[in-house]
Design an enzyme around this catalytic site. Structure first.
Site, mmCIF file in Angstrom:
data_model
loop_
_atom_site.group_PDB
_atom_site.id
_atom_site.type_symbol
_atom_site.label_atom_id
_atom_site.label_comp_id
_atom_site.label_asym_id
_atom_site.label_seq_id
_atom_site.Cartn_x
_atom_site.Cartn_y
_atom_site.Cartn_z
ATOM 1 N N GLU A 1 -4.831 6.209 -2.136
ATOM 2 C CA GLU A 1 -4.726 5.853 -3.547
ATOM 3 C C GLU A 1 -5.563 4.615 -3.744
ATOM 4 O O GLU A 1 -5.257 3.560 -3.193
ATOM 5 C CB GLU A 1 -3.266 5.569 -3.915
ATOM 6 C CG GLU A 1 -2.601 6.758 -4.504
ATOM 7 C CD GLU A 1 -1.328 6.406 -5.235
ATOM 8 O OE1 GLU A 1 -1.071 5.217 -5.491
ATOM 9 O OE2 GLU A 1 -0.579 7.336 -5.519
ATOM 10 N N ASP B 1 2.904 -2.864 -12.992
ATOM 11 C CA ASP B 1 2.797 -3.465 -11.672
ATOM 12 C C ASP B 1 3.509 -4.794 -11.552
ATOM 13 O O ASP B 1 3.503 -5.608 -12.471
ATOM 14 C CB ASP B 1 1.320 -3.665 -11.311
ATOM 15 C CG ASP B 1 0.670 -2.347 -10.925
ATOM 16 O OD1 ASP B 1 1.149 -1.733 -9.957
ATOM 17 O OD2 ASP B 1 -0.277 -1.932 -11.610
ATOM 18 N N TYR C 1 4.071 12.326 -8.568
ATOM 19 C CA TYR C 1 4.387 11.026 -7.951
ATOM 20 C C TYR C 1 5.765 10.602 -8.458
ATOM 21 O O TYR C 1 5.945 10.376 -9.659
ATOM 22 C CB TYR C 1 3.316 10.016 -8.359
ATOM 23 C CG TYR C 1 3.387 8.655 -7.689
ATOM 24 C CD1 TYR C 1 4.519 7.856 -7.755
ATOM 25 C CD2 TYR C 1 2.284 8.161 -6.998
ATOM 26 C CE1 TYR C 1 4.565 6.616 -7.144
ATOM 27 C CE2 TYR C 1 2.309 6.911 -6.394
ATOM 28 C CZ TYR C 1 3.457 6.144 -6.468
ATOM 29 O OH TYR C 1 3.496 4.902 -5.883
#
Lengths: 402, 255
Positions: free
Chosen positions: B44, B55, B170
């Site tokens: 990734e 994040d 994911y």
């Protein structure tokens, strides 16, 4: 009193105002946003909710706010007749409290006990801390470290009201970084926390919900001008950061095709990368913080740095409904620079005995340029907040110019 | 090899995440080589963005370092080309926020990414509800799509995520942003087992997986295991010999 504005039909089901808006968020934010959308849809269909909102606005916020004929400013500029919508007289000193009260009622209905918010100039942070204190909820406010330094008094006010103010040191350390940090907090605490977003921006349903709560400004102003002048104004002027005070007052007039709507952005020191926050002058459509709208960005799609003497206008993107009104040419967007805003701040203080927020000073500054040639016309300027918080900035600004 | 095949071997694929251009592109080249040597099965590759809302602080700082060193989306695609020229074999999934891709244009991005040698992309702030045009372009060019799901994804939306994904799905292991954590969420294994019966796509799991114990616990359960912040942290702490330090760490994670 359900807000039946022109635009009760916008946005569409997916949160789009024309091409703008939507919901561009990581999966972890989808569940709380869908929950919020549903709760708002349910609650806003209930007349009791709007009655309670109205009652809080009357008894706690001090509405309605006056629509004041600014006779000395009118005389001084020698053109259009100028009215000021006095949102600076709302509790906590700015229009931000309207939305804070609306959303905290919603949060309570949803069983949330913890409120988080972002703030730029601190006015939304103060409004949120105030509403949280009034309803006995925990409150955390995220604020860029740079904004904390330049809006120190509002930081102190929030802490007095029992809020935790958390400094954000990421990125440019301003409003956009505070928004990101609040979103990160929310993702980790969705069970008990409501994110009380302060402007008509971000992912659906915020732009719609915040507009609905702020539309009280436009409804009042429309009735007041009809009562005082017997006719609608020719022009309505408001400053545009995220754009909540502007969309609030515009919503009252947007169906009146002959009323011109003018949004004033922050021209900073120059319309050049990193020196302003005028999205319609230097930005282009993109995806930012959950929405599609005009944003200031470089050719690689990274957010550009922004600048304004006013922390509340110092933001990368503009609320999506403004992007739509812009493309439809229903509203016109212009900008004034830091010097013009500061000059307007002084002029209004001395001519009308009102110290305006630096954000609102941008609207006044454009009025100073615009009004003289408009003899026989009537203008309403949304005076979105008071300027006590800005006195330190003005001292420094004027000191540096001597 | 496609992402889908790399995650369909019956063994858990090990998928490290690193930020392209952190601390600079030349160093990322070495780091990726080290990752492959140490046993990574897919990569990734982060595209830095100025405002990464999903994040935690570790990856945020990596993006800031990469942008400060001049990284751009075009620069990341150049890097992918170099990695292929260097003989890197594992499939590469770009991990990006939408705006840089939106500005380049979906068609232009997808064709450039494929030409450079990437297999697919995960766009963090593009949920399937907004992904109609992107998915159509990806499908047309055979570019693999990866969408996110999380503990709060409803069954209805999960189906949408699965339908829109072609490389893998994911699964975000917890309600929160990226970043290392000491313990994995409870009942994670059961959750993965449930997802595997429900989804057509292979399932990779990420967010918070940081120790050899975590990797062991998930091995043989998830189709892919993503370790990000723990490696990004090593790069941050070892700017002078990041590749060597990362290699040691990955070998330890897979021991």
């Amino acid at each position: 009193m359900q807000p039946k504005t022109h635009n009760s039909n916008s946005p569409d089901d997916r949160g789009y105002f024309g091409d703008y808006g939507g919901r561009f968020v990581p999966d972890t934010l989808m569940a709380p946003l869908l929950q919020l959308e549903q709760a708002y849809a349910e609650l806003s269909a209930q007349p009791e909710f709007w009655r309670e909102f109205e009652s809080m606005l009357t008894n706690f916020v001090g509405r309605e706010t006056p629509l004041q004929y600014a006779s000395r400013l009118t005389e001084k500029l020698g053109g259009a007749k100028i009215y000021l919508k006095r949102e600076d007289l709302a509790h906590t000193g700015a229009h931000k409290i309207n939305n804070a009260i609306g959303q905290i009622l919603l949060a309570r209905h949803m069983g949330k006990t913890r409120i988080i918010a972002e703030t730029g100039a601190g006015q939304h942070g103060v409004a949120t801390a105030t509403a949280a204190a009034q309803f006995g909820m925990k409150c955390v406010v995220y604020m860029g470290a740079e904004d904390m330094a330049r809006q120190e008094m509002n930081v102190f006010r929030m802490r007095l009201l029992g809020a935790d103010v958390v400094a954000v040191n990421a990125g440019s350390r301003t409003l956009k970084d505070a928004v990101s940090e609040a979103m990160r907090d929310w993702v980790g605490n969705i069970a008990d926390t409501h994110y009380l977003l302060g402007s008509a921006l971000g992912p659906h349903p915020y732009p719609r919900m915040v507009r609905d709560f702020q539309s009280v400004i436009g409804r009042e102003a429309r009735e007041q001008i009809l009562a005082q002048e017997g006719k609608l104004p020719d022009t309505v002027i408001a400053c545009v950061g995220g754009g909540s005070n502007a969309i609030g007052i515009f919503s009252g007039f947007v169906n009146d095709k002959d009323v011109a709507l003018i949004g004033v952005e922050a021209g900073g020191t120059a319309i050049a990368a990193g020196e302003h926050a005028a999205r319609f002058a230097g930005g282009k459509p993109g995806i930012f913080q959950g929405m599609k709208t005009y944003i200031l960005q470089d050719n690689d799609g990274q957010a550009s740095p922004t600048h304004s003497v006013s922390a509340g206008l110092d933001y990368t993107g503009v609320g999506p409904e403004h992007a739509w009104l812009h493309d439809l040419k229903r509203a016109t967007y212009t900008n004034v620079n830091d010097d013009e805003a500061v000059a307007a701040f002084h002029l209004l203080a001395r001519t009308e005995g009102i110290i305006p927020a630096l954000e609102s000073s941008h609207a006044i500054a454009y009025t100073i340029k615009f009004a003289p040639a408009m003899k026989g016309k009537t203008i309403i300027v949304n005076l979105s907040g008071r300027g006590d918080k800005d006195i330190g900035i003005i001292q420094k600004y004027d000191g540096a110019r001597k | 090899m496609s992402l889908r095949n790399a995650l369909s071997t019956g063994k858990s694929a090990f998928i490290p995440f690193v930020m392209a251009g952190d601390p600079n592109m030349a160093e990322t080249e070495k780091i990726v080589a080290a990752l492959e040597r140490a046993g990574a099965t897919a990569l990734e590759l982060g595209v830095p963005f100025s405002d990464p809302v999903a994040d935690g602080v570790t990856v945020q700082k990596a993006a800031e370092r990469a942008l400060a060193a001049g990284a751009t989306l075009n620069g990341v695609l150049e890097l992918v080309k170099k990695l292929r020229a260097n003989g890197i074999k594992m499939p590469i999934c770009l991990f990006s926020y939408l705006n840089p891709i939106y500005m380049m244009g979906y068609e232009a991005f997808i064709t450039a990414a494929l030409k450079a040698g990437a297999q697919g992309a995960l766009i963090v702030d593009l949920p399937p509800e907004e992904a109609g045009d992107y998915r159509a372009a990806a499908k047309k060019h055979g570019f693999e799509t990866v969408f996110l799901c999380s503990p709060t994804t409803t069954r209805e939306r999960l189906k949408l995520v699965d339908d829109y994904s072609s490389g893998f799905v994911y699964y975000v292991s917890r309600e929160g942003v990226t970043g290392a954590q000491s313990a994995l969420p409870q009942q994670l294994e059961q959750k993965i087992a449930a997802l595997k019966t429900e989804l057509k796509n292979p399932v990779a799991i990420g967010f918070g997986i940081s120790t050899p114990e975590h990797v062991r616990a998930l091995s043989g359960k998830a189709d892919g295991i993503v370790v990000g912040s723990a490696l990004v942290k090593i790069i941050e702490e070892n700017p002078a010999n990041a590749a060597a330090a990362v290699e040691v760490r990955v070998r330890a994670l897979l021991a």
